[in-house]
Design an enzyme around this catalytic site. Structure first.
Site, PDB file in Angstrom:
ATOM      1  N   ASN A   8       0.876  -1.176   0.000  1.00  0.00           N
ATOM      2  CA  ASN A   8       0.000   0.000   0.000  1.00  0.00           C
ATOM      3  C   ASN A   8       0.914   1.226   0.000  1.00  0.00           C
ATOM      4  O   ASN A   8       1.483   1.586   1.025  1.00  0.00           O
ATOM      5  CB  ASN A   8      -0.884  -0.028   1.255  1.00  0.00           C
ATOM      6  CG  ASN A   8      -1.875   1.107   1.286  1.00  0.00           C
ATOM      7  OD1 ASN A   8      -1.826   2.015   0.448  1.00  0.00           O
ATOM      8  ND2 ASN A   8      -2.770   1.070   2.251  1.00  0.00           N
ATOM      9  N   LYS A  15       3.477   0.857   3.013  1.00  0.00           N
ATOM     10  CA  LYS A  15       3.085  -0.154   3.990  1.00  0.00           C
ATOM     11  C   LYS A  15       3.098  -1.501   3.289  1.00  0.00           C
ATOM     12  O   LYS A  15       2.673  -1.586   2.133  1.00  0.00           O
ATOM     13  CB  LYS A  15       1.634   0.133   4.426  1.00  0.00           C
ATOM     14  CG  LYS A  15       1.434   0.279   5.913  1.00  0.00           C
ATOM     15  CD  LYS A  15       0.146   1.019   6.180  1.00  0.00           C
ATOM     16  CE  LYS A  15      -0.989   0.137   6.619  1.00  0.00           C
ATOM     17  NZ  LYS A  15      -2.198   0.935   6.944  1.00  0.00           N
ATOM     18  N   ARG A  82      -2.562  -2.121  -3.480  1.00  0.00           N
ATOM     19  CA  ARG A  82      -3.778  -1.336  -3.312  1.00  0.00           C
ATOM     20  C   ARG A  82      -3.686  -0.128  -4.244  1.00  0.00           C
ATOM     21  O   ARG A  82      -2.713   0.621  -4.194  1.00  0.00           O
ATOM     22  CB  ARG A  82      -3.898  -0.862  -1.867  1.00  0.00           C
ATOM     23  CG  ARG A  82      -5.098   0.008  -1.682  1.00  0.00           C
ATOM     24  CD  ARG A  82      -5.159   0.589  -0.298  1.00  0.00           C
ATOM     25  NE  ARG A  82      -6.353   1.423  -0.208  1.00  0.00           N
ATOM     26  CZ  ARG A  82      -6.456   2.459   0.591  1.00  0.00           C
ATOM     27  NH1 ARG A  82      -5.466   2.795   1.374  1.00  0.00           N
ATOM     28  NH2 ARG A  82      -7.553   3.164   0.604  1.00  0.00           N
ATOM     29  N   HIS A 171     -12.849   2.600  -0.270  1.00  0.00           N
ATOM     30  CA  HIS A 171     -12.847   1.593   0.812  1.00  0.00           C
ATOM     31  C   HIS A 171     -13.513   0.292   0.342  1.00  0.00           C
ATOM     32  O   HIS A 171     -13.975  -0.500   1.158  1.00  0.00           O
ATOM     33  CB  HIS A 171     -13.643   2.080   2.056  1.00  0.00           C
ATOM     34  CG  HIS A 171     -12.979   3.144   2.851  1.00  0.00           C
ATOM     35  ND1 HIS A 171     -13.715   4.094   3.532  1.00  0.00           N
ATOM     36  CD2 HIS A 171     -11.688   3.401   3.099  1.00  0.00           C
ATOM     37  CE1 HIS A 171     -12.896   4.917   4.171  1.00  0.00           C
ATOM     38  NE2 HIS A 171     -11.654   4.517   3.916  1.00  0.00           N
ATOM     39  N   ARG A 232     -11.463  15.160   7.132  1.00  0.00           N
ATOM     40  CA  ARG A 232     -12.269  15.519   5.953  1.00  0.00           C
ATOM     41  C   ARG A 232     -13.688  15.895   6.374  1.00  0.00           C
ATOM     42  O   ARG A 232     -14.268  15.248   7.244  1.00  0.00           O
ATOM     43  CB  ARG A 232     -12.336  14.346   4.981  1.00  0.00           C
ATOM     44  CG  ARG A 232     -11.053  14.158   4.196  1.00  0.00           C
ATOM     45  CD  ARG A 232     -11.128  12.912   3.329  1.00  0.00           C
ATOM     46  NE  ARG A 232     -10.036  12.013   3.656  1.00  0.00           N
ATOM     47  CZ  ARG A 232     -10.016  10.718   3.403  1.00  0.00           C
ATOM     48  NH1 ARG A 232     -11.034  10.136   2.807  1.00  0.00           N
ATOM     49  NH2 ARG A 232      -8.984   9.973   3.739  1.00  0.00           N
ATOM     50  N   MET A 273      -9.932   9.917  17.214  1.00  0.00           N
ATOM     51  CA  MET A 273     -11.172   9.772  17.988  1.00  0.00           C
ATOM     52  C   MET A 273     -10.907   9.574  19.477  1.00  0.00           C
ATOM     53  O   MET A 273     -11.669  10.036  20.326  1.00  0.00           O
ATOM     54  CB  MET A 273     -11.981   8.608  17.410  1.00  0.00           C
ATOM     55  CG  MET A 273     -13.339   8.449  18.015  1.00  0.00           C
ATOM     56  SD  MET A 273     -14.320   9.965  17.918  1.00  0.00           S
ATOM     57  CE  MET A 273     -15.222   9.677  16.413  1.00  0.00           C
ATOM     58  N   GLY A 320     -10.989   1.289  12.716  1.00  0.00           N
ATOM     59  CA  GLY A 320     -10.517   1.702  14.049  1.00  0.00           C
ATOM     60  C   GLY A 320     -11.613   2.162  14.989  1.00  0.00           C
ATOM     61  O   GLY A 320     -11.729   1.658  16.118  1.00  0.00           O
ATOM     62  N   VAL A 321     -12.435   3.097  14.567  1.00  0.00           N
ATOM     63  CA  VAL A 321     -13.506   3.607  15.427  1.00  0.00           C
ATOM     64  C   VAL A 321     -14.635   2.579  15.515  1.00  0.00           C
ATOM     65  O   VAL A 321     -15.123   2.257  16.610  1.00  0.00           O
ATOM     66  CB  VAL A 321     -14.053   4.950  14.884  1.00  0.00           C
ATOM     67  CG1 VAL A 321     -15.231   5.427  15.716  1.00  0.00           C
ATOM     68  CG2 VAL A 321     -12.945   6.005  14.854  1.00  0.00           C
ATOM     69  N   GLY A 322     -15.037   2.048  14.390  1.00  0.00           N
ATOM     70  CA  GLY A 322     -16.167   1.112  14.365  1.00  0.00           C
ATOM     71  C   GLY A 322     -15.928  -0.131  15.199  1.00  0.00           C
ATOM     72  O   GLY A 322     -16.840  -0.645  15.850  1.00  0.00           O
ATOM     73  N   GLU A 323     -14.668  -0.619  15.227  1.00  0.00           N
ATOM     74  CA  GLU A 323     -14.383  -1.861  15.943  1.00  0.00           C
ATOM     75  C   GLU A 323     -14.171  -1.651  17.433  1.00  0.00           C
ATOM     76  O   GLU A 323     -14.287  -2.588  18.214  1.00  0.00           O
ATOM     77  CB  GLU A 323     -13.104  -2.507  15.360  1.00  0.00           C
ATOM     78  CG  GLU A 323     -13.291  -3.056  13.970  1.00  0.00           C
ATOM     79  CD  GLU A 323     -11.964  -3.380  13.288  1.00  0.00           C
ATOM     80  OE1 GLU A 323     -10.990  -3.729  13.994  1.00  0.00           O
ATOM     81  OE2 GLU A 323     -11.896  -3.265  12.050  1.00  0.00           O
ATOM     82  N   GLU A 371      -7.949  -5.465   5.283  1.00  0.00           N
ATOM     83  CA  GLU A 371      -7.788  -5.172   3.861  1.00  0.00           C
ATOM     84  C   GLU A 371      -6.610  -5.923   3.250  1.00  0.00           C
ATOM     85  O   GLU A 371      -6.666  -6.340   2.101  1.00  0.00           O
ATOM     86  CB  GLU A 371      -7.641  -3.656   3.668  1.00  0.00           C
ATOM     87  CG  GLU A 371      -8.978  -2.942   3.832  1.00  0.00           C
ATOM     88  CD  GLU A 371      -8.854  -1.442   3.991  1.00  0.00           C
ATOM     89  OE1 GLU A 371      -8.415  -1.007   5.073  1.00  0.00           O
ATOM     90  OE2 GLU A 371      -9.189  -0.715   3.054  1.00  0.00           O
TER      91      GLU A 371
HETATM   92  P1  ADP Z   1      -7.136   4.331   8.857  1.00  0.00           P
HETATM   93  O1  ADP Z   1      -8.268   4.942   8.093  1.00  0.00           O
HETATM   94  O2  ADP Z   1      -5.934   5.207   8.951  1.00  0.00           O
HETATM   95  O3  ADP Z   1      -6.839   2.896   8.494  1.00  0.00           O
HETATM   96  P2  ADP Z   1      -8.051   3.219  11.390  1.00  0.00           P
HETATM   97  O4  ADP Z   1      -9.050   2.243  10.863  1.00  0.00           O
HETATM   98  O5  ADP Z   1      -6.823   2.700  12.016  1.00  0.00           O
HETATM   99  O6  ADP Z   1      -7.701   4.335  10.348  1.00  0.00           O
HETATM  100  O7  ADP Z   1      -8.840   4.121  12.473  1.00  0.00           O
HETATM  101  C1  ADP Z   1      -8.222   5.182  13.115  1.00  0.00           C
HETATM  102  C2  ADP Z   1      -9.213   5.766  14.115  1.00  0.00           C
HETATM  103  O8  ADP Z   1      -9.653   4.723  14.997  1.00  0.00           O
HETATM  104  C3  ADP Z   1      -8.647   6.881  14.984  1.00  0.00           C
HETATM  105  O9  ADP Z   1      -9.576   7.950  15.083  1.00  0.00           O
HETATM  106  C4  ADP Z   1      -8.487   6.193  16.329  1.00  0.00           C
HETATM  107  O10 ADP Z   1      -8.652   7.090  17.393  1.00  0.00           O
HETATM  108  C5  ADP Z   1      -9.606   5.195  16.314  1.00  0.00           C
HETATM  109  N1  ADP Z   1      -9.326   4.092  17.242  1.00  0.00           N
HETATM  110  C6  ADP Z   1      -8.382   3.147  17.103  1.00  0.00           C
HETATM  111  N2  ADP Z   1      -8.374   2.322  18.196  1.00  0.00           N
HETATM  112  C7  ADP Z   1      -9.326   2.798  19.030  1.00  0.00           C
HETATM  113  C8  ADP Z   1      -9.802   2.403  20.324  1.00  0.00           C
HETATM  114  N3  ADP Z   1      -9.280   1.361  20.965  1.00  0.00           N
HETATM  115  N4  ADP Z   1     -10.803   3.120  20.872  1.00  0.00           N
HETATM  116  C9  ADP Z   1     -11.335   4.182  20.214  1.00  0.00           C
HETATM  117  N5  ADP Z   1     -10.930   4.606  19.012  1.00  0.00           N
HETATM  118  C10 ADP Z   1      -9.938   3.933  18.406  1.00  0.00           C
END
Ligand code: ADP
Length: 388
Positions: A8, A15, A82, A171, A232, A273, A320-323, A371
């Site tokens: 990537n 990466k 990618r 995505h 964004r 976040m 990151g946020v969703g999980e 991914e």
């Molecule tokens: P990218 O789009 O760069 O791949 P990620 O999927 O890694 O991003 O998501 C990054 C976001 O996820 C950041 O805003 C980060 O704060 C949030 N995040 C990652 N781990 C946690 C966590 N354990 N709790 C809350 N937010 C998280």
């Protein structure tokens, strides 16, 4: 066992992950940063641990030689890249040839920040790995099934034909992978499922998947449209741009501000976040507003996509946020009980795979995206198919 190197490549970073198939295990991974700057940084992780070195990395060719030097001596069976923008030219993983490189280059007009950087990685990798087959996996590919009424903007027709102005979506690798994994989690055939995928990372997008096929997504001609993201803006009134230009701001500055100084960062000064939450918990009013705006936008899109699909079997959170963020999930779906969405607070708090209650008509899930694994699988499927 086969191995696929997934690359990537960004404008100043590269990466990589060496993936074993069919297990999907990461044999090695790494990140090379600050390519082109005075001092670059290379981090590599494998079974022996993590090693970090600082050295000058003038270009992507040098970066790729560093990767070659730290990987196991036998070359990978294939390499998957990618590529962000495939326009309307690529709807499938594609074996990389000179012609494919030329089209990726042409599509740079649609993705000036991404495609040239992806191409730099491809060219460096072709130079370093000689005969190893290389495949481009496009972020836009999964969205090429979106019907015209969803991909068209209501603009003059020559904007579409002359400038490619239409919705493409991004995505896609993640949406496809997570949509498929959700169907498996539900024990359902993907062709028989309506799923809304919320990919909430630094970038964020939603997609509506009907019968395994993407029918709508929130990112548009570029990854700027849709949800509120780290830096964004997501959706704004397009007239804002003309308004600011009339006030003397250059198009470049406006574009830069919407992509790199907006979103959570613009709302409260932080794009991560976790930091936004810390600020909000300490009473920072701007951070609280940022979370309100972020979650309201999610709720609005979920409502819209429930309408697009005529109801959903599942809503799934990833990235990151969703999980990892129960609060955002709960607030993003709050007040939707009458639409059949009921979370179980305890399941949600522990990031369980299914976080809705047992009686919720819509199942709400948390499914980690991967991914690299998805790109490795798609790459190998193509290369193995060609060899047969
Ligand atoms: P990218 O789009 O760069 O791949 P990620 O999927 O890694 O991003 O998501 C990054 C976001 O996820 C950041 O805003 C980060 O704060 C949030 N995040 C990652 N781990 C946690 C966590 N354990 N709790 C809350 N937010 C998280």
């Amino acid at each position: 066992m086969s191995t696929v190197l997934v690359v990537n490549s960004g404008s100043s970073s590269l990466k990589y992950q060496l993936v074993a198939l069919p297990s999907g295990e990461a044999i090695a991974s790494g990140l090379i940063e600050r390519i082109g700057e005075e001092v670059g940084n290379a981090r590599h992780t494998d079974a022996d641990g993590t090693r970090e070195t600082e050295t000058t990395i003038p270009d992507h060719d040098t970066a790729m030689r560093l990767v070659l030097a730290v990987l196991p001596p036998s070359p990978p069976d294939a390499i998957g890249h990618r590529v962000v923008h495939g326009g309307d030219r690529f709807s499938e993983p594609t074996l990389i040839t000179d012609e494919v490189c030329a089209v990726v280059q042409e599509l740079s007009t649609l993705a000036p920040l991404h495609n040239p950087a992806n191409l730099a990685g491809i060219q460096a990798s072709r130079a370093a790995f000689g005969d190893v087959p290389q495949v481009a996996v496009f972020d836009t590919a999964f969205h090429t099934t979106i019907p015209e009424h969803a991909w068209r903007y209501a603009v003059p027709p020559e904007w579409v034909t002359d400038y490619g102005v239409r919705r493409y979506g991004f995505h896609g690798t993640s949406h496809r992978y997570v949509g498929g994994a959700t169907a498996r989690l539900l024990g359902r055939d993907p062709s028989d499922c309506d799923i809304i995928v919320l990919h909430l990372g630094n970038g964020a997008s939603v997609s509506a998947i009907h019968g395994g096929v993407c029918v709508e997504t929130s990112m548009g001609m570029t990854p700027l449209e849709g949800l509120v993201m780290g830096t964004r803006s997501g959706d704004i009134d397009p007239a804002v741009i003309a308004h600011l230009a009339r006030h003397g701001m250059s198009i470049g500055d406006i574009d830069d501000a919407l992509n790199t100084r907006s979103g959570l960062l613009g709302l409260c000064g932080e794009n991560d976040m976790r930091r936004v939450h810390e600020l909000a918990e300490s009473g920072d009013a701007a951070a609280r507003t940022a979370l309100d705006v972020y979650c309201h936008r999610i709720r609005k899109y979920v409502g819209a996509y429930l309408a697009v699909l005529g109801g959903a079997d599942a809503i799934v959170f990833t990235a990151g946020v969703g999980e990892n963020n129960p609060d955002i999930r709960a607030r993003g779906l709050s007040g939707l009980e009458r639409l059949g969405i009921r979370l179980d607070p305890a399941r949600n708090a522990f990031n369980e795979a299914i976080i809705s209650d047992d009686d919720s008509p819509v199942t709400v899930c948390v499914v980690p995206t991967d991914e690299e694994h998805a790109i490795a699988e798609q790459t190998w499927e193509l290369v193995e198919g060609l060899a047969r």
